[in-house]
Write an enzyme that holds these catalytic residues in place. Structure first.
Site, mmCIF file in Angstrom:
data_model
loop_
_atom_site.group_PDB
_atom_site.id
_atom_site.type_symbol
_atom_site.label_atom_id
_atom_site.label_comp_id
_atom_site.label_asym_id
_atom_site.label_seq_id
_atom_site.Cartn_x
_atom_site.Cartn_y
_atom_site.Cartn_z
ATOM 1 N N HIS A 203 0.856 -1.187 0.000
ATOM 2 C CA HIS A 203 0.000 0.000 0.000
ATOM 3 C C HIS A 203 0.893 1.238 0.000
ATOM 4 O O HIS A 203 1.293 1.740 1.060
ATOM 5 C CB HIS A 203 -0.907 -0.039 1.237
ATOM 6 C CG HIS A 203 -1.885 1.093 1.321
ATOM 7 N ND1 HIS A 203 -3.110 0.989 1.955
ATOM 8 C CD2 HIS A 203 -1.845 2.376 0.856
ATOM 9 C CE1 HIS A 203 -3.749 2.145 1.894
ATOM 10 N NE2 HIS A 203 -2.995 3.000 1.239
ATOM 11 N N HIS B 255 1.885 4.993 -2.450
ATOM 12 C CA HIS B 255 1.308 5.905 -3.439
ATOM 13 C C HIS B 255 2.399 6.636 -4.211
ATOM 14 O O HIS B 255 3.479 6.911 -3.696
ATOM 15 C CB HIS B 255 0.393 6.917 -2.754
ATOM 16 C CG HIS B 255 -0.717 6.273 -1.994
ATOM 17 N ND1 HIS B 255 -1.654 5.465 -2.583
ATOM 18 C CD2 HIS B 255 -1.035 6.286 -0.665
ATOM 19 C CE1 HIS B 255 -2.505 5.027 -1.672
ATOM 20 N NE2 HIS B 255 -2.145 5.489 -0.488
ATOM 21 N N ARG C 246 -2.274 8.698 -5.626
ATOM 22 C CA ARG C 246 -2.626 9.242 -4.317
ATOM 23 C C ARG C 246 -4.167 9.265 -4.242
ATOM 24 O O ARG C 246 -4.823 9.932 -5.046
ATOM 25 C CB ARG C 246 -2.023 10.641 -4.164
ATOM 26 C CG ARG C 246 -1.977 11.156 -2.740
ATOM 27 C CD ARG C 246 -0.759 12.018 -2.443
ATOM 28 N NE ARG C 246 0.457 11.250 -2.396
ATOM 29 C CZ ARG C 246 0.918 10.579 -1.296
ATOM 30 N NH1 ARG C 246 0.269 10.658 -0.162
ATOM 31 N NH2 ARG C 246 2.018 9.885 -1.349
ATOM 32 N N HIS D 256 -9.929 1.398 -1.664
ATOM 33 C CA HIS D 256 -9.464 2.659 -1.089
ATOM 34 C C HIS D 256 -10.316 3.779 -1.675
ATOM 35 O O HIS D 256 -10.270 4.028 -2.869
ATOM 36 C CB HIS D 256 -7.990 2.885 -1.456
ATOM 37 C CG HIS D 256 -7.261 3.797 -0.511
ATOM 38 N ND1 HIS D 256 -7.733 5.031 -0.170
ATOM 39 C CD2 HIS D 256 -6.097 3.622 0.164
ATOM 40 C CE1 HIS D 256 -6.880 5.598 0.674
ATOM 41 N NE2 HIS D 256 -5.891 4.762 0.909
ATOM 42 N N HIS E 29 -6.097 -0.168 5.325
ATOM 43 C CA HIS E 29 -6.163 0.328 6.701
ATOM 44 C C HIS E 29 -6.766 -0.687 7.648
ATOM 45 O O HIS E 29 -7.609 -0.356 8.496
ATOM 46 C CB HIS E 29 -6.961 1.638 6.760
ATOM 47 C CG HIS E 29 -6.487 2.641 5.760
ATOM 48 N ND1 HIS E 29 -7.311 3.140 4.790
ATOM 49 C CD2 HIS E 29 -5.289 3.209 5.540
ATOM 50 C CE1 HIS E 29 -6.639 3.982 4.021
ATOM 51 N NE2 HIS E 29 -5.407 4.047 4.459
ATOM 52 N N GLU F 44 1.913 2.811 3.497
ATOM 53 C CA GLU F 44 1.480 4.082 2.930
ATOM 54 C C GLU F 44 2.524 5.161 3.213
ATOM 55 O O GLU F 44 2.183 6.314 3.426
ATOM 56 C CB GLU F 44 0.125 4.448 3.576
ATOM 57 C CG GLU F 44 -0.687 5.444 2.803
ATOM 58 C CD GLU F 44 -1.976 5.756 3.539
ATOM 59 O OE1 GLU F 44 -2.592 4.842 4.118
ATOM 60 O OE2 GLU F 44 -2.355 6.935 3.545
#
Lengths: 336, 336, 336, 336, 336, 336
Positions: E8, E10, E66, E173, E217, E283
């Site tokens: 995960h 970006h 993102r 997401h 998450h 992340e």
């Protein structure tokens, strides 16, 4: 013998007058312009009306704007004001041409979504400047689309107050209908029924005891469906109370005109609400002017129908034809 | 002597049944659950109903769901289906408890904004599986908000076709009303009037000659306001034609029930549409069950009222009490 | 010497014709009725128009409906169809009264929110049955409210195809405007500008090479603002490409009329798009008929203005006054 | 010889500045953050701008935010405030780097659907704290969607009052356009036309005699279409009056910039509104910066175009290049 | 020892890239333009990312756009396509710069109110042309406003089918949030919870057994609130069934990443769903990059946290750090 | 040994009570009627509840209305008032039947789109007249449709003030959910998370230091996702500040109940927010009453679960079971 007063009649204007209405709508409120109806053109219309009255024995007509053209939901609302004022002006000119045969009942620019107070200047102008004796009131300025306040709502209180102060009654009559389910004519009946039931549900007559309301077309559906409402006001399970004032008593706070073109219906009306609450009205020329093939007369030629009703006394007939109108419209002085 | 058939009656269910309705609404369609009405609880309700029937001399009631609870505009539409099915199930159980006294008239899950075809499976289930003899039809699934297609619209054709195929009639009866201007009860009258005028304006009876429609509550406002429509169909200026079929003839394509609680109104109905188009109905216990202080009987105790009407022949009365119902509901076999 | 053809002129109808429009709107689509314009009334209007043409030296006028009255956004859309048909009928009757002085350019019932194909039957009727030579096209049937598809959208393709098949051009001219920010007259200019820029942005002329479009009022703002668009089509940062076809070349795929009442503007138009793309038009009587205090002539008396322009050749003038119109309207046969 | 003042120019910021704008929009107003533009990055942009000015002989540019990025309709409105403030801050920093070459014209956070008074604190900050000399005003904060009040509406009065008090003019320039029919650039022209016609229709200049308004891009369509409006104000049938102030006189209450990239259009502008109402403007670098293949210079290199116009006097040119700007922007002190 | 795969992560792009996003939004879809990010600028960003990875021991990052910048609800939808494509292009360029450290996970242009099929061409391009190994999926393209179909709806079936065919998983997401009640970051958690519960309620995994879904998450609220759902699926009164598959078993049809920055929460996740369903993810740099004052390390420095957990076996850790990712992303070949 | 106080419990009413709710909704607010729940029926429900309490060792339950039935978004809002009042009345009657076992927590008629002040009369009645000790507060009266003000908005200030004055706390608990994406039960969790984050973002606890708020179901997702928010408040790039009060400290301004049916989740809650902020609650009978096949006990039988947690001290347990409730609900006097 009575003076025959037709309490429910409409301005008959030259077709070009409605061309002015089309201009107002098309211009989107940018130009006011003028209807441009000449005295000659108007005089021809008025004379024709008098001729029709003579043909059925009507002495006096109370003229208000043609209802379905009132366009209370048109936007911007300025065009409604311009249009209603033009109607009242034309009625005043018609009355001035035949002052012993016509009196004015004002249209009101009560615009959808706007405070009723914005209609009061025209109400005052019509009564004080033009000499009108009553008003025509559309209880549904949204014209079938949108759900405005019922007649029991405080929205309408400033109008009731002004009417009581000016001592003029209102003839309940809706305007157009654009919901795609009812024609405007069918919506008239719907709105008359709603007007009655809403007024009786609220506290309007308690707060404005001097208020006088006439419901068009014999009260919509209510006199016919009265049993339903008689039971409801007495039934706790339906929000009623066995000790309530009987519905038929409540109902007599209102007045009704006789614009029903079916003798059995007229009979039901008189027997249900009482002759003392009924005003002669024909809306002629109008919704009932077609010839009834069975009688060879217009459906709206109601004078002989009423005269033929045995169960009415002479006093009843005088009340219906003249006296009730004089009580309800005290500013009406002609023909007396 | 006639078997007395009350063609307009509603399921009387234990209050907890409406608790199930509340659950369906509150859950937003996530859970179906079950009404959970026991046989004992239902039997008590049914027995009470039979007792009421006996007290006024009714032999048979045709039961449909309580109209104002039908919630045809609720979302998601799945809850409407679940709820209407639960109603029909409960009616079927009630009928099974007293098969000689009750027959079922089905609620239909016609959901606001959805094709009418989605209601046809339940129609078929009700007639073919549950043995129902007719349907109750809400012409305004939007329940006073929004402007759905009128009954003359092609939207409804699949239903007419299915009804003709199954040989069942529809009782026109709207459901709730949420426009803030009319109570649901007042909206019943509005919608009955719209239903009649819309059907006659369109080509429904030409296209579906076998279709049978009964309008509740004596036809809303239409029999009373008939003069207005008689003139209109003959008047070119109002979209009519002097050579049209007379309105009173058109009107007799429909049937009417007698759920009017005012003798004068019943009289007007019989004289205007003819006794051969009227079906006895009382909606008892219901809107007219309050005691009329003048008679000491319920407003809805209509059998003696009709029996006392001199202008009706014995044949007329038999038609009203029984024979018209047998013609209109050919699947009704009991009591014959 | 040229035959003077005014390619942009409008039906002049008796005011009562717009009364019919008002009736259509007020009735909500329930009654079609009829405009009821007599031959005498129409003849008087037509004669007056011919007199005006004679006073300024116009030989032929191409008549289309008065634009701001077209009401393409009115609902239900049936009233738009009825109204546009009535306009075309009245134009046809006017043409029939003066067949050497008038030709018809059809209004089209392109209704807001409806497929353009619904306007094609009237297009065919107008050209094939009534003998019309072109159409008037409102690129914004929403009349300033709502954001319909631009002229480059596939929505319009069926119309382009039908126009090419019938060999008729379209005069771009919007109708009413109800956004409260622009008058309908101001909206004309806005929509003409949008029409040009949208057409050039899309692939319409590539896909329909036979299509002919005339933009009213000298092309809105575009000839004046041309520098902006010349730069844009060449500028990568603004979505352009240095190798694009120059904007002034693209622009000459269109035609323009001369309904500009300011000589400097006419000059700019001719010099910017070329005399071979311009059609004489005055819209007289109409937006420019007021008397210019400086000249004592109507602002719309454009013939002498154009004749006085030194920079135009005799051939240019013949193109503007007659020849361009004959190329663009090949079905126009009179006066030749 | 004149100081060359370009009254219509925009902040040239590093691309990352618009990354900040993207962050504001993406975060939905939750985080304000900071644009994070370093002095070095900004200095590079500013230096480049000065170089461009030098290349075409511009002495001073009045910088306002890049219009189409103003996002006056973005929600929540807090992000508009943050963004416009960030623009004004960046302009102020740019001015501080080259105080003899730039002056600030403020963006205003007039947010769609919010009172104009909410923009006044930023107006005051820009003028009093940052030393700005005028404002850029978007007359359509709805950015093409929705129909906000026209510039004649009382909605705008508090802004006019504040501008008069501060002695700053407004440059009319719309922002984005999201109606799907016009690009933002096309919408600029539409809104400039609406702004002029709306202001002249209302009473703004009567009520605020000290107000100064400059309309971008040579006044949209109005100077070109002026004949239409000249006739209208004199024509009773179009809401005018033969005794009205002539439109061309009314029009001279406004100022116009020269951001037209077509010499014929510039000529029409000067001859129609008068050189004393025109301010030199090029928007360079911007909409006209592409190279005109015919001249080899940018379309927006307007100084030589104007210098070559024979019909202008030396005084006219000085007015256009400098003196009009000094009258309209009295707070502009530099270069004098 | 495992290869540490951060599933995960970006794209870290230069700020000017988001200036391009601002341009797309401001232009209303008229111009596509180009992001204009140079190789140098991108290389600097990418190098910085690698440096961050090295600082915490991450070997490979799977890069997707993102999330909160994805703007799936922007209109016209063309700008969403352009923007997502630009993101995927930039990710591909970043991967190409460090092919042993990065792999691509594609953004998808699933636009609010449009069929999911319109996103499939970009899905195919990303996997087949750009070599991406998975997709990032926003289950709420309406971005908090409006109520689109849940992930169990047939709306999504074409996407599931294409993902199975391409053998790529989706990382759930959400994107922005504009309901004014939640920040986008808070909305992530809401939507992850909804996604899980909706998927398990429907038949998605039955119909698409090869489908692999990773919930960001740590699964929103679901592992923490699991008791609530364990009870519900077994409870008839809540729509459940005592014989249902236990919720904790159902839940293991999904995968979860470890982007939880609270050790107790990570522990709950591992113990509740099992280490074999968890993929290492941080992340970083992102939501957890702030320094935890207690540890002096970033909240998102999760590798030592996981390594310190006694209750995990070595095999568990390998599964979390590498093996689960290799199973779920079979197209990921590097580092093996 | 502690008195066991269950702070989160709901009225258990006879099913017919929800039939009353159905009546209110169906009637559109026309009739208030009465729930008609007899003392016998209520006593049976209450006795059953006491039996359930005894079976799990609960001494006292704090009863509030069944949340998902609260219908705060129903219209007209009058029905919400009637319904909530009826709930509070029924709770008061239940408490009166078992005054040592129950206390009342009031439902509040906070209606979607109406000022919160309209709920204050019922708040006062519940506390002052009925003796209630707290309130149940739905932070989303729009029930999942529409975006009302967050709990940090000034909209709620009058309620906070009144609660502080009356010294009563609020239990945060949403009602129905009609967005089609979440069940009402899932929406509970969403709204609890939003409530916490919104309250901490705003200034509510600064302005109302005496305010006490309990968040249902262990605080939604927040204790589990706490790492995310810990980082955010310290991160400038996300709107935070390294010098902010740590999130875990802020979070302890709130209270939480233990209605989590998963022991690991309870453990996380206690360790994350501290035992001194947690109130025992089971919502039994309710969402967790299904039997856990692994334990043979209800998921909501939480007392033994908590008693078995080694890491809690005796004092901790007393706080959780009794003392915290006594501090938060100071009006609760029984059992002490």
């Amino acid at each position: 013998m009575s003076v025959i007063i037709d309490s429910h009649a409409h301005l008959v204007a030259p077709p070009a007058f409605y061309g002015y209405r089309a201009n107002l709508l098309a211009s989107g409120g940018y130009y006011k312009g003028s209807p441009g109806i000449s005295d000659d053109a108007l005089a021809a219309s008025a004379a024709n009306n008098v001729k029709i009255m003579d043909s059925v024995g009507t002495d006096i007509q109370l003229l208000c704007p043609r209802p379905f053209h009132q366009m209370h939901s048109a936007k911007p609302e300025q065009v409604v004001h311009w249009w209603i004022e033009a109607n009242n002006d034309l009625i005043a000119r018609t009355v001035a041409m035949h002052p012993s045969r016509f009196a004015g009942v004002a249209g009101l620019p009560v615009c959808a979504g706007r405070p009723v107070t914005e209609a009061l200047p025209e109400l005052n102008r019509a009564v004080n400047d033009l000499g009108f004796v009553g008003v025509s009131l559309n209880p549904d300025p949204n014209e079938g689309i949108g759900h405005g306040p019922g007649l029991d709502d405080e929205y309408w209180y400033p109008l009731w107050e002004a009417m009581v102060d000016l001592d003029v009654p209102a003839l309940i009559h809706s305007s157009g209908c654009f919901n795609g389910r009812e024609s405007y004519s069918e919506h008239f009946v719907t709105e008359e029924s709603i007007a009655i039931l809403t007024l009786l549900r609220g506290e309007v007559f308690q707060k404005f005891p001097g208020l006088r309301i006439i419901v068009s077309h014999g009260g919509g559906s209510v006199p016919y469906q009265i049993g339903r409402w008689q039971a409801e006001v007495l039934s706790p399970g339906l929000g009623g109370d066995p000790n309530s004032t009987r519905f038929e008593v409540q109902l007599r706070q209102l007045y009704f005109d006789t614009v029903l073109h079916w003798p059995l219906a007229l009979e039901l009306l008189f027997k249900t609400v009482g002759p003392d609450r009924c005003l002669f009205g024909t809306e002629k020329p109008g919704s009932g002017s077609a010839i009834n093939p069975e009688t060879g007369r217009g459906f709206d030629d109601l004078k002989p129908v009423i005269e033929a009703m045995d169960f009415l006394t002479a006093e009843d007939r005088e009340a219906i034809f003249e006296n009730n109108a004089r009580l309800v419209f005290p500013r009406l002085k002609i023909g007396g």
